[in-house]
Design an enzyme around this catalytic site. Structure first.
Site, PDB file in Angstrom:
ATOM      1  N   ASN A 150     -13.401  14.172 -25.596  1.00 57.17           N
ATOM      2  CA  ASN A 150     -12.795  14.858 -26.038  1.00 57.17           C
ATOM      3  C   ASN A 150     -13.186  15.534 -27.341  1.00 57.17           C
ATOM      4  OD1 ASN A 150     -11.652  14.034 -23.152  1.00 57.17           O
ATOM      5  ND2 ASN A 150      -9.770  12.845 -24.315  1.00 57.17           N
TER       6      ASN A 150
ATOM      7  N   ASP B 131      -6.847  14.201 -29.623  1.00 58.70           N
ATOM      8  CA  ASP B 131      -7.629  14.361 -29.731  1.00 58.70           C
ATOM      9  C   ASP B 131      -8.711  15.117 -29.972  1.00 58.70           C
ATOM     10  OD1 ASP B 131      -8.275  11.505 -29.198  1.00 58.70           O
ATOM     11  OD2 ASP B 131      -8.533  11.878 -26.830  1.00 58.70           O
TER      12      ASP B 131
ATOM     13  N   LEU C 235       1.852  14.212 -36.101  1.00 60.37           N
ATOM     14  CA  LEU C 235       3.710  13.698 -36.696  1.00 60.37           C
ATOM     15  C   LEU C 235       4.082  14.535 -34.963  1.00 60.37           C
ATOM     16  CD1 LEU C 235       4.345  14.226 -40.922  1.00 60.37           C
ATOM     17  CD2 LEU C 235       3.932  12.213 -39.277  1.00 60.37           C
TER      18      LEU C 235
ATOM     19  N   SER D  14       0.961  -1.282   0.032  1.00 57.39           N
ATOM     20  CA  SER D  14       0.264  -0.755  -0.142  1.00 57.39           C
ATOM     21  C   SER D  14       0.855   1.203  -0.255  1.00 57.39           C
ATOM     22  CB  SER D  14      -1.054  -0.363   1.452  1.00 57.39           C
ATOM     23  OG  SER D  14      -1.607   1.214   1.495  1.00 57.39           O
TER      24      SER D  14
END
Length: 327
Positions: A54, A259, A226, A38
């Site tokens: 989006n 997006d 790109l 944890s």
């Protein structure tokens, strides 16, 4: 173009946490089969995301009226309010009676190592959505974007778009890593536009068995992002169009940048712009996104957006998009 814009894709929230140490310091190599650890985290950021959401957010910020198509849980109320307040039509989402909205949970340590989980949840019910009844209510679509989502949903939406004669745009992106060649061929073949980044274009060719030329023979237009170098637009038998990235970008965080580019490109298509201009609008919207933390946190005025197009691509480009921009 005149007609509705149907954006079918994932809708999710990202829960991002930071751990101030290194995970490796808490792991014992020969005890990993009994792992139970944890970590006390320093912060929690909850970001609205999902590819469909989006892209819809970006389109709405440019003054269009996207119709979001996807599946969510009953926990979606706050997120729905956010999207609707920013101009996204959420009237036709499927709301699951039993499953939560998709969720990505990730903890990152100081060495950038991550523990992450993705819960698809209600996303699986997107395969139950029919496009026809939605189109009857909002009008014949100018295009249907099929973005990453439940694989069966993507396949169903693509097949229905073909059968009904809707112009469809293929954006398989993240599903390229998981889908087999048969699924990817189904999602891409006969698309009016195909979106990928440069790496994904090679994955697509590898999995489908199609060469770059064969891909171009099967789609109307291929748009390849790109990164910092902008975008490339290719059509069979024509010279490629190379568009540089926007100028003076101060990159902060890349989530959702692809997006945003797609949203800008699609907005320009809806305005009946030329392909080069569409890529320019996409690059400018992507710049706004990369300069903020989170895929739906950017904002701008119409004047600011036009000024940035002018700075990056000149007066002609800016003057041509200015009348369309209602942001």
């Amino acid at each position: 173009m005149s007609g509705s814009l149907l954006i079918a894709g994932s809708i999710a929230t990202d829960h991002l946490m930071s751990f101030g140490g290194k995970f490796a310091d808490s792991l014992v190599a020969d005890q990993l089969d009994k792992l139970s650890v944890s970590f006390l985290v320093n912060d929690l950021e909850i970001r609205r995301g999902g590819v469909g959401a989006n892209i819809s957010f970006g389109l709405a910020n440019l003054g269009l009226d996207p119709v979001l198509v996807g599946a969510v849980g009953e926990d979606f109320a706050d997120y729905r309010s956010w999207l609707e307040r920013h101009g996204v039509n959420c009237d036709h989402l499927r709301v699951s009676e039993t499953l939560h909205t998709a969720r990505f949970v990730c903890t990152t340590d100081t060495a950038m190592a991550q523990f992450a989980s993705f819960y698809p949840g209600a996303m699986a019910e997107a395969r139950e959505i029919e496009l026809g009844p939605i189109a009857e209510k909002v009008g014949e679509p100018s295009f249907v974007l099929v973005a990453p989502d439940d694989p069966d949903a993507m396949k169903r939406h693509t097949q229905e778009a073909r059968q009904r004669g809707y112009t469809f745009i293929s954006d398989p992106s993240q599903q390229l890593a998981f889908g087999d060649g048969e699924l990817i061929r189904e999602l891409v073949d006969s698309a009016a536009y195909l979106f990928t980044n440069e790496y994904e274009s090679h994955v697509l060719q590898q999995k489908t068995g199609w060469s770059a030329e064969e891909v171009l023979a099967r789609v109307g237009t291929q748009v390849t992002t790109l990164g910092k170098d902008g975008a490339r637009i290719q059509r069979k038998g024509e010279d490629a169009i190379e568009v540089p990235a926007a100028k003076n970008v101060k990159a902060i965080e890349p989530t959702g940048v692809g997006d945003a580019f797609r949203a800008g490109f699609l907005a320009a298509l809806a305005w009946d712009c030329e392909l080069e201009q569409a890529a320019e609008v996409g690059c400018v919207l992507a710049a706004y996104c990369v300069e903020t933390v989170g895929p739906q946190e950017y904002s701008f005025t119409a004047e600011e957006f036009v000024a940035r197009v002018r700075e990056s691509y000149g007066d002609t480009a800016a003057d041509q998009i200015a009348p369309n921009l209602k942001a």
